[in-house]
Design a protein around this motif. Structure first.
Motif, PDB file in Angstrom:
ATOM      1  N   SER A 112       0.773  -1.299  -0.174  1.00  0.00           N
ATOM      2  CA  SER A 112       0.074   0.012   0.049  1.00  0.00           C
ATOM      3  C   SER A 112       0.788   1.236   0.109  1.00  0.00           C
ATOM      4  O   SER A 112       1.909   1.192   0.572  1.00  0.00           O
ATOM      5  CB  SER A 112      -0.921  -0.002   1.340  1.00  0.00           C
ATOM      6  N   ILE A 113       0.350   2.210  -0.391  1.00  0.00           N
ATOM      7  CA  ILE A 113       1.254   3.507  -0.875  1.00  0.00           C
ATOM      8  C   ILE A 113       0.391   4.730  -0.620  1.00  0.00           C
ATOM      9  O   ILE A 113      -0.881   4.678  -1.059  1.00  0.00           O
ATOM     10  CB  ILE A 113       1.799   3.467  -1.994  1.00  0.00           C
ATOM     11  N   GLU A 114       0.969   5.663   0.039  1.00  0.00           N
ATOM     12  CA  GLU A 114       0.254   7.042   0.021  1.00  0.00           C
ATOM     13  C   GLU A 114       1.306   7.954  -0.303  1.00  0.00           C
ATOM     14  O   GLU A 114       2.181   8.182   0.267  1.00  0.00           O
ATOM     15  CB  GLU A 114      -0.370   7.285   1.703  1.00  0.00           C
ATOM     16  N   THR A 115       0.742   8.816  -1.244  1.00  0.00           N
ATOM     17  CA  THR A 115       1.731   9.985  -1.764  1.00  0.00           C
ATOM     18  C   THR A 115       0.789  11.046  -2.539  1.00  0.00           C
ATOM     19  O   THR A 115      -0.385  11.098  -2.357  1.00  0.00           O
ATOM     20  CB  THR A 115       2.540   9.336  -2.852  1.00  0.00           C
ATOM     21  N   SER A 116       1.540  11.927  -3.429  1.00  0.00           N
ATOM     22  CA  SER A 116       0.787  12.713  -3.855  1.00  0.00           C
ATOM     23  C   SER A 116       0.977  12.974  -5.445  1.00  0.00           C
ATOM     24  O   SER A 116       2.139  12.269  -5.801  1.00  0.00           O
ATOM     25  CB  SER A 116       1.181  14.425  -3.465  1.00  0.00           C
ATOM     26  N   ALA A 117       0.485  13.213  -6.416  1.00  0.00           N
ATOM     27  CA  ALA A 117       0.601  13.415  -7.806  1.00  0.00           C
ATOM     28  C   ALA A 117       1.733  14.248  -8.212  1.00  0.00           C
ATOM     29  O   ALA A 117       2.680  14.061  -9.049  1.00  0.00           O
ATOM     30  CB  ALA A 117      -0.588  13.763  -8.711  1.00  0.00           C
ATOM     31  N   ASP A 118       1.782  15.336  -7.427  1.00  0.00           N
ATOM     32  CA  ASP A 118       2.984  16.329  -7.845  1.00  0.00           C
ATOM     33  C   ASP A 118       4.425  15.860  -7.472  1.00  0.00           C
ATOM     34  O   ASP A 118       5.320  16.165  -8.125  1.00  0.00           O
ATOM     35  CB  ASP A 118       2.701  17.465  -7.099  1.00  0.00           C
ATOM     36  N   ASN A 119       4.518  15.071  -6.167  1.00  0.00           N
ATOM     37  CA  ASN A 119       5.816  14.563  -5.747  1.00  0.00           C
ATOM     38  C   ASN A 119       5.803  13.206  -5.510  1.00  0.00           C
ATOM     39  O   ASN A 119       5.815  12.459  -4.349  1.00  0.00           O
ATOM     40  CB  ASN A 119       6.333  15.421  -4.570  1.00  0.00           C
ATOM     41  N   PHE A 120       5.433  12.110  -6.412  1.00  0.00           N
ATOM     42  CA  PHE A 120       4.983  10.713  -6.451  1.00  0.00           C
ATOM     43  C   PHE A 120       6.119  10.229  -5.686  1.00  0.00           C
ATOM     44  O   PHE A 120       5.675   9.461  -4.606  1.00  0.00           O
ATOM     45  CB  PHE A 120       4.739  10.398  -7.942  1.00  0.00           C
ATOM     46  N   GLU A 121       7.213  10.099  -6.144  1.00  0.00           N
ATOM     47  CA  GLU A 121       8.246   9.510  -5.439  1.00  0.00           C
ATOM     48  C   GLU A 121       8.781   9.966  -4.217  1.00  0.00           C
ATOM     49  O   GLU A 121       8.997   9.499  -3.054  1.00  0.00           O
ATOM     50  CB  GLU A 121       9.623   9.240  -6.259  1.00  0.00           C
ATOM     51  N   GLU A 122       9.032  11.175  -4.062  1.00  0.00           N
ATOM     52  CA  GLU A 122       9.303  11.998  -3.071  1.00  0.00           C
ATOM     53  C   GLU A 122       8.485  11.720  -1.662  1.00  0.00           C
ATOM     54  O   GLU A 122       9.142  11.740  -0.737  1.00  0.00           O
ATOM     55  CB  GLU A 122       9.768  13.675  -3.291  1.00  0.00           C
TER      56      GLU A 122
END
Length: 333
Positions: A112-122
């Motif tokens: 499972s992953i939580e992130t943002s579209a603007d800084n996907f990996e960071e």
């Protein structure tokens, strides 16, 4: 009267059927969004990516091929459960804007992953996959050292610095480079038999660190020998055992000392550029792409080399593999 009763019964049946369908639809929707209960697959929440498509890609001979995809719902949630399952390997989880995260997983895990579209990996916070978590941690740590190396290299080339300041920057450069190598070696020692160690191995030199290449080969033999990357490590080790003369033999139609093929492409202004126009100069042909992480991290070094040696006849013929012009131009900026 019979017709009226029959009509009323039909209406009731329709209402019951409709109500049942609504209940079933609600149940299916709830089940699809209760991702915490699934045993395997890749799920997550991506802020700012509502309505987009996310792609899972596998690597075939080091080339990314789409394996599965999912639509991100209006809450930013998605779920990918490949029908044929996943073998233990490297995968790429990619948004339509070419941002991606490299995963090391298989069908035994629920990642499972939580992130943002603007800084996907960071911004990525990953759970459920030890191999992927360690790979991300290693990459982030190494990136910080890489940025420091770039900064120090720029200082050593700064004409405004005194000789003492330049020597100090050079000394720090050597120290950071040494720390970077030691971090790679330690990561391999600590994390075997995790396939994530291949990220550290790719930063090392097979001639200098051959013992660790052999160590990785033996450590991954039981769980990763089916992959392209394992075979590449084996080939690198075998190559060091060959006589030096044999190692220098070209394994393609273009080898050392041979004339490069003609390459004709357009630059961002639409002007045609020919590789042959640079004949007589020392030319580095650089293949890259805006979506290629290692390429982007290398870009500052290419620019630095160009600025340093251009007056002496050094040129860079930079070939992008991008398909989206705006992403290409943005990466150049």
């Amino acid at each position: 009267m019979r017709d009226l009763m029959r009509k009323n019964r039909t209406m009731k049946i329709q209402k019951v059927t409709t109500h049942l369908l609504l209940l079933l639809t609600a149940s299916v929707f709830f089940a699809c969004n209760n991702f915490s209960n699934i045993e395997s697959g890749i799920s997550g929440t991506i802020d700012g990516a509502e309505g987009e498509t996310i792609y899972l890609q596998r690597f075939v001979n080091n080339k990314a091929v789409v394996t599965d995809s999912a639509l991100i719902n209006d809450k930013g949630q998605f779920l990918i459960q490949p029908e044929n399952g996943l073998e233990l390997n490297f995968y790429k989880l990619m948004l339509s804007n070419d941002q991606y995260i490299v995963l090391v997983t298989d069908s035994t895990e629920h990642l499972s992953i939580e992130t943002s579209a603007d800084n996907f990996e960071e911004d990525a916070q990953v759970k459920g996959s030890h191999n992927t978590c360690r790979l991300l941690d290693f990459h982030r740590s190494l990136t910080k050292k890489q940025e420091k190396l770039i900064e120090l290299k720029a200082q050593t080339n700064n004409p405004k610095l005194s000789d003492d300041e330049r020597q100090l920057a050079q000394k720090q450069l050597i120290e950071i480079a040494g720390e970077r190598r030691q971090e790679c070696l330690k990561f391999i020692d600590d994390e075997l038999p995790s396939p994530a160690v291949l990220a550290a191995l790719s930063e090392l030199d097979v001639n200098r660190d051959k013992d660790h290449f052999i160590k990785v080969k033996e450590g991954l033999k039981s769980n990763f020998s089916h992959t392209y990357y394992y075979k590449m490590v084996d080939q690198q080790i075998q190559k060091t055992n060959q006589p030096k003369q044999e190692r220098q033999q070209p394994n393609t139609k273009y080898g050392a000392g041979m004339e490069a093929p003609q390459i004709t492409m357009q630059n961002p202004k639409g002007e045609t550029m020919n590789l042959s126009d640079l004949r007589g100069k020392v030319v580095m042909i650089d293949f890259w792409a805006s979506w290629c992480g290692p390429c982007r991290r290398e870009n500052p070094h290419v620019v630095e080399a160009y600025k340093k040696y251009n007056k002496e006849g050094f040129e860079v013929f930079s070939v992008s593999l991008d398909k989206q012009v705006d992403k290409w131009e943005q990466a150049i900026e």
